[in-house]
Design a protein around this motif. Sequence first.
Motif, PDB file in Angstrom:
ATOM      1  N   GLU A 132      45.126  49.311  47.280  1.00 55.12           N
ATOM      2  CA  GLU A 132      44.369  50.511  47.588  1.00 55.12           C
ATOM      3  C   GLU A 132      44.312  50.698  48.946  1.00 55.12           C
ATOM      4  O   GLU A 132      44.219  51.783  49.406  1.00 55.12           O
ATOM      5  CB  GLU A 132      43.029  50.478  46.872  1.00 55.12           C
ATOM      6  CG  GLU A 132      42.614  50.621  45.409  1.00 55.12           C
ATOM      7  CD  GLU A 132      42.885  49.198  44.703  1.00 55.12           C
ATOM      8  OE1 GLU A 132      43.241  48.164  45.320  1.00 55.12           O
ATOM      9  OE2 GLU A 132      43.520  49.365  43.522  1.00 55.12           O
ATOM     10  N   ASN A 164      34.352  54.194  44.747  1.00 55.13           N
ATOM     11  CA  ASN A 164      33.971  52.659  44.919  1.00 55.13           C
ATOM     12  C   ASN A 164      32.754  52.564  45.695  1.00 55.13           C
ATOM     13  O   ASN A 164      32.385  53.415  46.591  1.00 55.13           O
ATOM     14  CB  ASN A 164      35.126  52.028  45.762  1.00 55.13           C
ATOM     15  CG  ASN A 164      36.255  51.521  44.773  1.00 55.13           C
ATOM     16  OD1 ASN A 164      36.191  50.900  43.894  1.00 55.13           O
ATOM     17  ND2 ASN A 164      37.487  51.659  45.345  1.00 55.13           N
ATOM     18  N   GLU A 174      34.091  48.452  42.621  1.00 51.64           N
ATOM     19  CA  GLU A 174      33.486  47.587  43.845  1.00 51.64           C
ATOM     20  C   GLU A 174      34.089  48.126  45.203  1.00 51.64           C
ATOM     21  O   GLU A 174      33.483  48.637  45.940  1.00 51.64           O
ATOM     22  CB  GLU A 174      33.716  46.216  43.403  1.00 51.64           C
ATOM     23  CG  GLU A 174      33.587  45.196  44.527  1.00 51.64           C
ATOM     24  CD  GLU A 174      33.782  43.802  43.896  1.00 51.64           C
ATOM     25  OE1 GLU A 174      33.726  43.466  42.733  1.00 51.64           O
ATOM     26  OE2 GLU A 174      34.053  43.137  44.681  1.00 51.64           O
ATOM     27  N   ALA A 175      35.347  47.863  45.400  1.00 58.97           N
ATOM     28  CA  ALA A 175      35.830  48.092  46.664  1.00 58.97           C
ATOM     29  C   ALA A 175      37.362  48.032  46.486  1.00 58.97           C
ATOM     30  O   ALA A 175      37.790  47.399  45.749  1.00 58.97           O
ATOM     31  CB  ALA A 175      35.576  46.639  47.397  1.00 58.97           C
ATOM     32  N   PRO A 176      38.042  48.599  47.419  1.00 55.75           N
ATOM     33  CA  PRO A 176      39.357  48.603  47.422  1.00 55.75           C
ATOM     34  C   PRO A 176      40.070  47.267  47.609  1.00 55.75           C
ATOM     35  O   PRO A 176      39.529  46.338  48.225  1.00 55.75           O
ATOM     36  CB  PRO A 176      39.816  49.350  48.685  1.00 55.75           C
ATOM     37  CG  PRO A 176      38.500  50.110  49.279  1.00 55.75           C
ATOM     38  CD  PRO A 176      37.507  49.182  48.746  1.00 55.75           C
ATOM     39  N   GLY A 177      41.366  47.111  46.755  1.00 55.80           N
ATOM     40  CA  GLY A 177      41.720  45.788  47.131  1.00 55.80           C
ATOM     41  C   GLY A 177      43.248  45.894  48.012  1.00 55.80           C
ATOM     42  O   GLY A 177      43.312  47.093  48.620  1.00 55.80           O
ATOM     43  N   PRO A 214      41.871  55.027  45.225  1.00 56.69           N
ATOM     44  CA  PRO A 214      41.080  53.958  44.499  1.00 56.69           C
ATOM     45  C   PRO A 214      41.839  53.502  43.225  1.00 56.69           C
ATOM     46  O   PRO A 214      42.334  54.425  42.872  1.00 56.69           O
ATOM     47  CB  PRO A 214      39.722  54.429  44.002  1.00 56.69           C
ATOM     48  CG  PRO A 214      39.820  55.868  44.310  1.00 56.69           C
ATOM     49  CD  PRO A 214      41.076  56.361  45.397  1.00 56.69           C
ATOM     50  N   PHE A 215      41.665  52.254  42.923  1.00 59.57           N
ATOM     51  CA  PHE A 215      42.141  51.771  41.697  1.00 59.57           C
ATOM     52  C   PHE A 215      43.512  52.223  41.140  1.00 59.57           C
ATOM     53  O   PHE A 215      44.026  52.980  40.403  1.00 59.57           O
ATOM     54  CB  PHE A 215      41.453  52.256  40.290  1.00 59.57           C
ATOM     55  CG  PHE A 215      40.096  51.454  40.248  1.00 59.57           C
ATOM     56  CD1 PHE A 215      40.076  50.306  39.523  1.00 59.57           C
ATOM     57  CD2 PHE A 215      38.746  51.965  40.666  1.00 59.57           C
ATOM     58  CE1 PHE A 215      39.027  49.840  39.285  1.00 59.57           C
ATOM     59  CE2 PHE A 215      37.681  51.237  40.817  1.00 59.57           C
ATOM     60  CZ  PHE A 215      37.818  49.981  39.922  1.00 59.57           C
ATOM     61  N   HIS A 243      34.119  45.031  34.828  1.00 61.46           N
ATOM     62  CA  HIS A 243      35.125  45.624  35.880  1.00 61.46           C
ATOM     63  C   HIS A 243      36.817  45.332  35.165  1.00 61.46           C
ATOM     64  O   HIS A 243      36.832  44.301  34.611  1.00 61.46           O
ATOM     65  CB  HIS A 243      34.972  44.878  37.199  1.00 61.46           C
ATOM     66  CG  HIS A 243      35.682  45.508  38.264  1.00 61.46           C
ATOM     67  ND1 HIS A 243      37.007  45.358  38.526  1.00 61.46           N
ATOM     68  CD2 HIS A 243      35.410  46.231  39.315  1.00 61.46           C
ATOM     69  CE1 HIS A 243      37.808  45.931  39.365  1.00 61.46           C
ATOM     70  NE2 HIS A 243      36.592  46.441  39.998  1.00 61.46           N
ATOM     71  N   ALA A 263      43.995  46.321  38.256  1.00 63.07           N
ATOM     72  CA  ALA A 263      42.745  46.647  37.741  1.00 63.07           C
ATOM     73  C   ALA A 263      42.783  48.166  37.580  1.00 63.07           C
ATOM     74  O   ALA A 263      42.465  48.858  36.431  1.00 63.07           O
ATOM     75  CB  ALA A 263      41.655  46.511  38.725  1.00 63.07           C
TER      76      ALA A 263
HETATM   77  N1  URA Z   1      38.836  47.448  42.223  1.00 61.71           N
HETATM   78  C1  URA Z   1      37.854  48.006  42.637  1.00 61.71           C
HETATM   79  O1  URA Z   1      36.714  47.948  42.171  1.00 61.71           O
HETATM   80  N2  URA Z   1      38.163  49.181  43.067  1.00 61.71           N
HETATM   81  C2  URA Z   1      39.462  49.735  43.371  1.00 61.71           C
HETATM   82  O2  URA Z   1      39.893  50.688  43.987  1.00 61.71           O
HETATM   83  C3  URA Z   1      40.585  48.621  43.224  1.00 61.71           C
HETATM   84  C4  URA Z   1      40.207  47.467  42.375  1.00 61.71           C
END
Ligand code: URA
Length: 292
Positions: A138, A171, A132-135, A144-145, A252, A149
């Motif tokens: 990240e 992402n 989805e998106a960086p947290g 990423p990731f 996810h 998660a």
């Molecule tokens: N969740 C995501 O979807 N992407 C990431 O990079 C980290 C957590």
Amino acid sequence: MDTVAELSRDEILAILTREVELLAAEGETALAISSDAIARLKNFRGDTDFAHDEDRRSGQATKRTRDKLCAAENCIPPTPPFSLADGTKEERWNELRDIVLGCAECKKHLKPGKVIVFGAGNLNADIFFCGEAPGAEEEECGVPFVGRAGKLLDKVIEAMGLQRSNVYVGNIMNWRPEMDTPFGNRPPTQEEMNFCLPYLRAQVEIVSPKVIVALGATAANGLLGYDETRRMADVRGRWHEFLSIPLMVTYHPSYLLRNTSNGAKRLLWQDMLLVMERLSMEISERQRNFFL
Ligand code: URA
């Protein structure tokens, strides 16, 4: 990390609300709550200060966040056109990465000291995992990731008999969607996703994987086209397509961190078995019976 004791009631309420929203976005329609949690929530609501002042203020805060988001959405311009020179996968990927890391709009959404997150991994990978998106973790390091998660995603990849270095991970979003609180994550808006999507599409074109795995509802909405009525239950575990590449939608990893039932884990694993079958990967008896 903040402990609950250090957070205000407004902040705790915002976290709880967001957790419920995230579960709903993943297609949950009901929540199991322990009697202990219900008792705590009753106490929480029973507090007179909270019931009056803070309740009112948190309502206003929610509206403020929504207004701010709408303002941010309206300001998001179309993605600047870009093209990549002919070259090897590495050359094209490096050029794209420079474009994204230099993207003024992406930078505009970063909090001070935080960085844009671009995809990473094997450019010859058969599997492209899309999140989805960086947290929080990240956006510190630009990979990423890498947070909780990500650790769970690594376990899934390892259970498939692979390493992170065998796959590509990207992402929908290149920045962490802004919040007006120092904690928590929110799903990106459609406009935010639309802005970043060409960058993801270009990564898919470069890697040209045999299979894409969309992790969660946001990735599914980004790759299949935004549809707020889409429910995970309707799309996960089935084959779709993105750029004519087979696309599997699954949960996810963050959803599995929030929903620790074996049922959800089993479904994600079933989806990964479908991916492995599609790639004619060898599947051992142990792998087949995982989580059963
Ligand atoms: N969740 C995501 O979807 N992407 C990431 O990079 C980290 C957590």
